[in-house]
Design an enzyme around this catalytic site. Structure first.
Site, PDB file in Angstrom:
ATOM      1  NE  ARG A 136      -3.022   0.498   3.364  1.00  0.00           N
ATOM      2  CZ  ARG A 136      -2.233   0.933   4.244  1.00  0.00           C
ATOM      3  NH1 ARG A 136      -1.390   1.799   4.691  1.00  0.00           N
ATOM      4  NH2 ARG A 136      -2.011  -0.478   5.349  1.00  0.00           N
ATOM      5  CE1 TYR A 188     -17.115   9.837 -14.759  1.00  0.00           C
ATOM      6  CE2 TYR A 188     -16.272  10.678 -12.354  1.00  0.00           C
ATOM      7  CZ  TYR A 188     -17.268   9.441 -13.634  1.00  0.00           C
ATOM      8  OH  TYR A 188     -17.113   8.701 -13.239  1.00  0.00           O
ATOM      9  CG  ASP A 211     -10.175  15.794 -14.046  1.00  0.00           C
ATOM     10  OD1 ASP A 211      -9.597  15.579 -15.158  1.00  0.00           O
ATOM     11  OD2 ASP A 211     -11.650  15.638 -13.451  1.00  0.00           O
ATOM     12  CE  LYS A 219     -13.200   8.015 -17.530  1.00  0.00           C
ATOM     13  NZ  LYS A 219     -13.359   8.681 -16.623  1.00  0.00           N
TER      14      LYS A 219
HETATM   15  C1  LIG Z   1     -13.947   9.188 -15.398  1.00  0.00           C
HETATM   16  C2  LIG Z   1     -13.641  10.796 -15.101  1.00  0.00           C
HETATM   17  C3  LIG Z   1     -12.990  11.190 -13.629  1.00  0.00           C
HETATM   18  C4  LIG Z   1     -13.060   9.438 -12.381  1.00  0.00           C
HETATM   19  O1  LIG Z   1     -12.356   8.964 -12.951  1.00  0.00           O
HETATM   20  P1  LIG Z   1     -12.618   7.020 -12.619  1.00  0.00           P
HETATM   21  O2  LIG Z   1     -10.709   6.683 -12.888  1.00  0.00           O
HETATM   22  O3  LIG Z   1     -13.874   6.710 -12.960  1.00  0.00           O
HETATM   23  O4  LIG Z   1     -12.919   7.946 -10.827  1.00  0.00           O
HETATM   24  C5  LIG Z   1     -12.777  12.419 -13.452  1.00  0.00           C
HETATM   25  N1  LIG Z   1     -12.499  13.180 -14.359  1.00  0.00           N
HETATM   26  C6  LIG Z   1     -13.251  12.551 -15.155  1.00  0.00           C
HETATM   27  C7  LIG Z   1     -12.579  14.421 -16.360  1.00  0.00           C
HETATM   28  C8  LIG Z   1     -13.281  11.625 -16.061  1.00  0.00           C
HETATM   29  O5  LIG Z   1     -13.797  11.311 -17.409  1.00  0.00           O
END
Ligand SMILES: *Cc1c(COP(=O)(O)O)cnc(C)c1O
Length: 384
Positions: free
Chosen positions: A49, A102, A174, A199
Site C-alpha cells: 500500500r 464529471y 483535471d 481513460k
Molecule cells: C472518469 C473521470 C473521472 C473519474 O475517474 P475514475 O477513474 O472513473 O474514478 C474524473 N474526471 C474525469 C474528467 C473523468 O472523465
C-alpha cells in the site's frame, strides 16, 4: 530516461530493464510485503500500500509525461480526488469548481465532502471573471476541468490558476480529457494535475486508475502520506496496464484528434444537429483559448439533435460501431447520454442551469477508420 521529447518519455520514462533478469518490461510485482534485512533495513519497499516497484515505475512515468517532479498513482480517478480533498481540506474550507465537471466529481463534492463541512461553489469557470466572483476568504482550492465533461468548455488556465496562486490557494486541473499529450497544466500555473488513467492514459478500456502529478516537494510529501493513510492505491497489474497504455499515448491521441476533427466538421454541416461542442471548430466559444493552451483539440465531442428526446435515444441505440457505454478515451468509439448515464448523479435543475440539456449526446471518438465511423453515425441518424 526521464528526459527527451514527449514521445520518448511516453515509452521510456520511469522504466529501466529489470536489474535481476534484464527483462525490458517492468515486471508486475505481485507482492504485498518485502523481506527486510534488519527491522527497518530494506530496499525501499516495505508494504505494497505504501510502495510497490510496478507502481513506482508508473508514478515516475506519469510525472515525466506532465514534465513534473512527482507522480502518485491511485486505484481510480475518484480515489485520487478523494485523497487530494481529504488530505488537504478541513471543515469550513471552501472550494470553487466548475458546474459541468464529471458527475462522479460532483458526487464526491456534494455527497462526501459537504458532509464533513467543506463548502463548494460551482460556476462556469470558462466565463472570464466567474472564478473571481465566486471566491471567498475561506477559499482554499480551485478545481478546474478543461475541456470540461460533457460540454467541452475551455477555461483559461493561466488566468484562473494565476488568480488562485495570488490568493494563496491550490489549483487542481483535471487533465483527463486533454491528456499530457495536448495540455500541461503545471506549465500554465496549476499546482496539481489530476488524471483518471482509466481513460486515455490506460487507453484500452481494460483498467480503472487515477493519478496526481505535481512539482512542489512539500505537497508531494503530504499527499504521499495521505495516499498511504487513505489507501486508494492501484494493484501492480493495474499499474502495469496503465504503463502499457502510456507507451502509445502520443500516437493514439494524434489519431483521436484527427478522427474527432473530421466527425465534428461533418456534424457541424448537418441540419439535424442544433448544437455542437468541440473546441476545434472555429465557431466554438472556447476555440481561441484552446488554441493557446492546447496542442490539439482532443477526441471528445458533444452535440444535440433536432427533435424529441426519443429521437436522440433512438439514434444512440442505433449505432453499430459506436458502443453505447459510459467512460471514454479507449481505442474504440463510444456514444452515451450524459443526463441519464455519466452525469445522472447531478440533479436535473442543476444540470439544466449549467447548460447540460436532456438531449445532449457525447461521443468518445476512437481510432477506427474515420469513414467507417461517419458511415455508422449516418446510418444511425437515418434510423426511425
Ligand atoms: C472518469 C473521470 C473521472 C473519474 O475517474 P475514475 O477513474 O472513473 O474514478 C474524473 N474526471 C474525469 C474528467 C473523468 O472523465
Amino acid at each position: 530516461m526521464d528526459e527527451g521529447r514527449f514521445a520518448t518519455r511516453c515509452i521510456h520514462a520511469g522504466q529501466k530493464p529489470d536489474p535481476t533478469t534484464g527483462a525490458i518490461m517492468t515486471p508486475i510485482y505481485a507482492t504485498s510485503t518485502y523481506v527486510q534485512e534488519k527491522p527497518g533495513v530494506h530496499k525501499g519497499f516495505d508494504y505494497s500500500r505504501t510502495n510497490n516497484p510496478t507502481r513506482a515505475a508508473l508514478e515516475a512515468n506519469l510525472a515525466a509525461l506532465e514534465g513534473a517532479a512527482h507522480g502518485l498513482a491511485f486505484s481510480s480517478g475518484c480515489g485520487a480526488g478523494d485523497t487530494l480533498l481529504g488530505g488537504l481540506l478541513a471543515k469550513g474550507d471552501h472550494v470553487v469548481s466548475g458546474n459541468d465537471v464529471y458527475g462522479g466529481t460532483y458526487r464526491l463534492f456534494k455527497r462526501v465532502f459537504e458532509k464533513f463541512g467543506v463548502e463548494f461553489t460551482l460556476v462556469d469557470t470558462s466565463t472570464p471573471g466567474a472564478v473571481e466572483k465566486a471566491w471567498r476568504k475561506n477559499t482554499k482550492l480551485l478545481w478546474v476541468e478543461t475541456p470540461s465533461n460533457p460540454l467541452l468548455r475551455i477555461t483559461d488556465l493561466k488566468a484562473v490558476c494565476g488568480f488562485a496562486k495570488r490568493n494563496g490557494a491550490i489549483s487542481v486541473v483535471d487533465n483527463t480529457f486533454a491528456t499530457p499529450a495536448l495540455q500541461n497544466p503545471l506549465e500554465q500555473g496549476a499546482t496539481v494535475v489530476l488524471h483518471s488513467t482509466t481513460k486515455y492514459l490506460g487507453g484500452h478500456s481494460d483498467t480503472v486508475g487515477g493519478a496526481l502529478v505535481m512539482n512542489d516537494d512539500a505537497l508531494w510529501e503530504k499527499l504521499k502520506y495521505f495516499q498511504n493513510a487513505i489507501g486508494a492505491t492501484p494493484g501492480p497489474f493495474d499499474a502495469w496496464l496503465v504503463l502499457r497504455g502510456t507507451k502509445t499515448l502520443h500516437v493514439r491521441v494524434q489519431r483521436h484528434c484527427e478522427n474527432a476533427r473530421r466527425i465534428a466538421e461533418w456534424l457541424s454541416k448537418r441540419k439535424d444537429v442544433t448544437e455542437i461542442h468541440y473546441p476545434g471548430l472555429k465557431s466554438d466559444p472556447g476555440h481561441a483559448v484552446a488554441k493557446k493552451q492546447m496542442k490539439d483539440f482532443g477526441g471528445m465531442i458533444s452535440f444535440v439533435l433536432k427533435g424529441s428526446l426519443e429521437r436522440s435515444v433512438k439514434f444512440i441505440s442505433s449505432t453499430k460501431l459506436f458502443a453505447l457505454a459510459e467512460s471514454l478515451g479507449g481505442v474504440e468509439s463510444l456514444i452515451e447520454h450524459p443526463a441519464s448515464m455519466t452525469h445522472g448523479s447531478i440533479p436535473r435543475a442543476e444540470r439544466i442551469a449549467a447548460g447540460l440539456q436532456d438531449g445532449l449526446i457525447r461521443l468518445s471518438v476512437g481510432i477506427e477508420d474515420v469513414d467507417d465511423l461517419i458511415g455508422d453515425l449516418e446510418q444511425a441518424l437515418a434510423a426511425r
